[in-house]
Design a protein around this motif. Structure first.
Motif, PDB file in Angstrom:
ATOM      1  N   HIS A  54      19.153   0.709  12.514  1.00  0.00           N
ATOM      2  CA  HIS A  54      20.189   0.923  13.525  1.00  0.00           C
ATOM      3  C   HIS A  54      19.564   1.400  14.832  1.00  0.00           C
ATOM      4  CE1 HIS A  54      24.028   1.975  15.280  1.00  0.00           C
ATOM      5  NE2 HIS A  54      23.537   3.179  15.562  1.00  0.00           N
ATOM      6  N   GLY A  55      18.551   2.308  14.709  1.00  0.00           N
ATOM      7  CA  GLY A  55      17.898   2.802  15.900  1.00  0.00           C
ATOM      8  C   GLY A  55      17.208   1.696  16.665  1.00  0.00           C
ATOM      9  N   ARG A  56      16.562   0.750  15.933  1.00  0.00           N
ATOM     10  CA  ARG A  56      15.863  -0.334  16.610  1.00  0.00           C
ATOM     11  C   ARG A  56      16.836  -1.310  17.252  1.00  0.00           C
ATOM     12  NH1 ARG A  56      12.596   0.133  11.981  1.00  0.00           N
ATOM     13  NH2 ARG A  56      13.692  -1.579  10.980  1.00  0.00           N
ATOM     14  N   SER A  57      18.033  -1.481  16.665  1.00  0.00           N
ATOM     15  CA  SER A  57      18.990  -2.448  17.204  1.00  0.00           C
ATOM     16  C   SER A  57      19.736  -1.899  18.408  1.00  0.00           C
ATOM     17  CB  SER A  57      19.992  -2.874  16.114  1.00  0.00           C
ATOM     18  OG  SER A  57      20.774  -1.759  15.732  1.00  0.00           O
ATOM     19  N   ASP A  58      19.769  -0.593  18.531  1.00  0.00           N
ATOM     20  CA  ASP A  58      20.480   0.006  19.648  1.00  0.00           C
ATOM     21  C   ASP A  58      19.712   1.242  20.102  1.00  0.00           C
ATOM     22  OD1 ASP A  58      23.996   0.791  20.273  1.00  0.00           O
ATOM     23  OD2 ASP A  58      22.218   1.064  21.503  1.00  0.00           O
ATOM     24  N   GLY A  59      18.786   1.046  21.035  1.00  0.00           N
ATOM     25  CA  GLY A  59      17.929   2.135  21.468  1.00  0.00           C
ATOM     26  C   GLY A  59      18.680   3.291  22.083  1.00  0.00           C
ATOM     27  N   MET A  60      19.779   3.015  22.816  1.00  0.00           N
ATOM     28  CA  MET A  60      20.528   4.089  23.450  1.00  0.00           C
ATOM     29  C   MET A  60      21.222   4.970  22.413  1.00  0.00           C
ATOM     30  SD  MET A  60      19.836   3.971  26.562  1.00  0.00           S
ATOM     31  CE  MET A  60      21.022   5.191  27.131  1.00  0.00           C
ATOM     32  N   VAL A  61      21.687   4.347  21.320  1.00  0.00           N
ATOM     33  CA  VAL A  61      22.311   5.132  20.256  1.00  0.00           C
ATOM     34  C   VAL A  61      21.286   6.058  19.627  1.00  0.00           C
ATOM     35  CG1 VAL A  61      23.382   5.020  17.975  1.00  0.00           C
ATOM     36  CG2 VAL A  61      24.115   3.449  19.774  1.00  0.00           C
ATOM     37  N   THR A  62      20.106   5.535  19.345  1.00  0.00           N
ATOM     38  CA  THR A  62      19.048   6.353  18.753  1.00  0.00           C
ATOM     39  C   THR A  62      18.636   7.462  19.703  1.00  0.00           C
ATOM     40  OG1 THR A  62      18.229   4.482  17.469  1.00  0.00           O
ATOM     41  CG2 THR A  62      16.724   6.319  17.789  1.00  0.00           C
ATOM     42  N   ARG A  63      18.522   7.134  20.975  1.00  0.00           N
ATOM     43  CA  ARG A  63      18.116   8.133  21.968  1.00  0.00           C
ATOM     44  C   ARG A  63      19.104   9.281  22.011  1.00  0.00           C
ATOM     45  NH1 ARG A  63      17.993   9.560  27.403  1.00  0.00           N
ATOM     46  NH2 ARG A  63      15.873   9.676  28.299  1.00  0.00           N
ATOM     47  N   GLN A  64      20.405   8.950  22.066  1.00  0.00           N
ATOM     48  CA  GLN A  64      21.416   9.998  22.107  1.00  0.00           C
ATOM     49  C   GLN A  64      21.452  10.778  20.802  1.00  0.00           C
ATOM     50  OE1 GLN A  64      23.268  11.067  24.827  1.00  0.00           O
ATOM     51  NE2 GLN A  64      23.646  12.747  23.399  1.00  0.00           N
ATOM     52  N   HIS A  65      21.249  10.069  19.682  1.00  0.00           N
ATOM     53  CA  HIS A  65      21.231  10.766  18.390  1.00  0.00           C
ATOM     54  C   HIS A  65      20.076  11.761  18.339  1.00  0.00           C
ATOM     55  CE1 HIS A  65      21.959  11.499  14.187  1.00  0.00           C
ATOM     56  NE2 HIS A  65      20.703  11.194  13.903  1.00  0.00           N
ATOM     57  N   LEU A  66      18.922  11.363  18.845  1.00  0.00           N
ATOM     58  CA  LEU A  66      17.787  12.286  18.911  1.00  0.00           C
ATOM     59  C   LEU A  66      18.137  13.517  19.744  1.00  0.00           C
ATOM     60  CD1 LEU A  66      14.654   9.970  19.321  1.00  0.00           C
ATOM     61  CD2 LEU A  66      14.909  11.802  17.631  1.00  0.00           C
ATOM     62  N   MET A  67      18.831  13.317  20.849  1.00  0.00           N
ATOM     63  CA  MET A  67      19.212  14.440  21.698  1.00  0.00           C
ATOM     64  C   MET A  67      20.192  15.367  20.979  1.00  0.00           C
ATOM     65  SD  MET A  67      19.474  12.866  25.566  1.00  0.00           S
ATOM     66  CE  MET A  67      19.538  14.500  26.280  1.00  0.00           C
ATOM     67  N   ASP A  68      21.155  14.785  20.271  1.00  0.00           N
ATOM     68  CA  ASP A  68      22.121  15.613  19.557  1.00  0.00           C
ATOM     69  C   ASP A  68      21.454  16.423  18.455  1.00  0.00           C
ATOM     70  OD1 ASP A  68      24.252  14.759  21.102  1.00  0.00           O
ATOM     71  OD2 ASP A  68      24.750  13.089  19.776  1.00  0.00           O
ATOM     72  N   VAL A  69      20.563  15.775  17.706  1.00  0.00           N
ATOM     73  CA  VAL A  69      19.873  16.472  16.626  1.00  0.00           C
ATOM     74  C   VAL A  69      18.940  17.532  17.192  1.00  0.00           C
ATOM     75  CG1 VAL A  69      18.192  16.208  14.757  1.00  0.00           C
ATOM     76  CG2 VAL A  69      20.054  14.563  14.992  1.00  0.00           C
ATOM     77  N   ALA A  70      18.165  17.161  18.208  1.00  0.00           N
ATOM     78  CA  ALA A  70      17.249  18.123  18.817  1.00  0.00           C
ATOM     79  C   ALA A  70      18.021  19.289  19.441  1.00  0.00           C
ATOM     80  CB  ALA A  70      16.400  17.430  19.879  1.00  0.00           C
ATOM     81  N   GLY A  71      19.162  18.994  20.070  1.00  0.00           N
ATOM     82  CA  GLY A  71      19.974  20.055  20.652  1.00  0.00           C
ATOM     83  C   GLY A  71      20.437  21.056  19.614  1.00  0.00           C
ATOM     84  N   LEU A  72      20.884  20.548  18.463  1.00  0.00           N
ATOM     85  CA  LEU A  72      21.319  21.432  17.384  1.00  0.00           C
ATOM     86  C   LEU A  72      20.177  22.297  16.874  1.00  0.00           C
ATOM     87  CD1 LEU A  72      23.558  18.916  15.405  1.00  0.00           C
ATOM     88  CD2 LEU A  72      24.350  21.045  16.436  1.00  0.00           C
ATOM     89  N   LEU A  73      19.037  21.672  16.626  1.00  0.00           N
ATOM     90  CA  LEU A  73      17.907  22.399  16.053  1.00  0.00           C
ATOM     91  C   LEU A  73      17.336  23.429  17.033  1.00  0.00           C
ATOM     92  CD1 LEU A  73      16.012  19.504  14.210  1.00  0.00           C
ATOM     93  CD2 LEU A  73      17.486  21.262  13.203  1.00  0.00           C
ATOM     94  N   ILE A  74      17.153  23.014  18.277  1.00  0.00           N
ATOM     95  CA  ILE A  74      16.561  23.924  19.255  1.00  0.00           C
ATOM     96  C   ILE A  74      17.523  25.058  19.590  1.00  0.00           C
ATOM     97  CG2 ILE A  74      15.676  24.110  21.610  1.00  0.00           C
ATOM     98  CD1 ILE A  74      14.673  21.215  21.320  1.00  0.00           C
ATOM     99  N   ALA A  75      18.816  24.760  19.631  1.00  0.00           N
ATOM    100  CA  ALA A  75      19.801  25.814  19.873  1.00  0.00           C
ATOM    101  C   ALA A  75      19.752  26.864  18.774  1.00  0.00           C
ATOM    102  CB  ALA A  75      21.201  25.215  19.968  1.00  0.00           C
ATOM    103  N   GLU A  76      19.467  26.436  17.549  1.00  0.00           N
ATOM    104  CA  GLU A  76      19.430  27.355  16.416  1.00  0.00           C
ATOM    105  C   GLU A  76      18.095  28.082  16.318  1.00  0.00           C
ATOM    106  OE1 GLU A  76      20.035  27.289  11.543  1.00  0.00           O
ATOM    107  OE2 GLU A  76      19.476  25.459  12.598  1.00  0.00           O
TER     108      GLU A  76
END
Length: 233
Positions: A16-38
């Motif tokens: 899914h990430g390879r088929s839609d780079g923007m989705v993967t990029r935003q997903h990385l930001m959401d996951v990283a945001g959660l982890l770094i915030a914690e």
């Protein structure tokens, strides 16, 4: 995309990430945001982010260039999530007297501060408490342009030149309580300020009244000498 808890962000498949780079990029930001915030930036590795996101280990470098660049972009996105620069510009350019425009800006800040902010709020709190050079993009792209808009609105509403040393003090007086509303958890605020009422309309009305009363009082106060603020017209 719904957010899960910081300890178990929802993964996405590599395909899914390879088929839609923007989705993967935003997903990385959401996951990283959660982890770094914690956990904080220093305690969150690229490996942890990629594993939690369910993506290839090279994904952060591919989409952002580095973990530091990802963090810098997270900070910018978090501030935009609070309040957008385009919104403030639109308010500042709306026809009408300066005091009305200042009141609309105050309303916008209060409304934004009363929303739920997910990982955006704790991420900004950590960054502002423990500043680093990684804050530079946030300061340059978001904080300073928004500061300049509010600076000019306040100066105009007060009938003062932007170079007047009282303007930054007014900015601090007006924005300080709103920043507290944004940064302090509601339950904590209610424990500290027992009679605090979080109704958005009442808060906006109070902050507007307080700001305008302060500007009125300023007209009867002598000008104070101060350092050059560095804000240009």
């Amino acid at each position: 995309m719904p957010q899960s808890s910081p300890s178990s962000p929802a993964p996405v498949s590599g395909r899914h990430g390879r088929s839609d780079g923007m989705v993967t990029r935003q997903h990385l930001m959401d996951v990283a945001g959660l982890l770094i915030a914690e956990r904080g930036f220093d305690a969150t590795t690229s490996k942890q982010i990629c594993e939690a996101a369910g993506v290839n280990m090279a994904s952060i470098n591919y989409h952002f260039g580095s973990r530091e660049a990802l963090y810098a972009e997270l900070l910018v996105q978090a501030h935009r999530h609070w309040i957008g620069l385009d919104l403030l510009r639109a308010i500042a350019e709306t026809p009408g007297d300066a005091r009305s425009r200042l009141c609309r800006a105050i309303d916008a800040f209060v409304q934004a501060s009363c929303r739920e902010h997910g990982w955006h709020l704790p991420l900004l709190m950590r960054a502002l408490i423990m500043p680093s050079p990684l804050l530079d993009p946030l300061i340059e792209q978001e904080i300073l342009p928004k500061r300049t808009i509010m600076w000019r609105l306040i100066a105009e509403a007060a009938g003062l030149p932007e170079s007047d040393p009282r303007v930054p003090a007014c900015l601090l007086s007006i924005m300080g309580p709103i920043l507290m509303l944004f940064l302090i958890h509601r339950q904590t605020m209610r424990r500290v300020i027992r009679d605090f009422q979080g109704e958005e309309a009442a808060l906006s009305a109070h902050f507007r009244h307080w700001a305008l009363a302060g500007l009125d009082a300023l007209q009867h106060a002598p000008a104070a000498a101060g350092p050059d603020t560095g804000v240009s017209a």
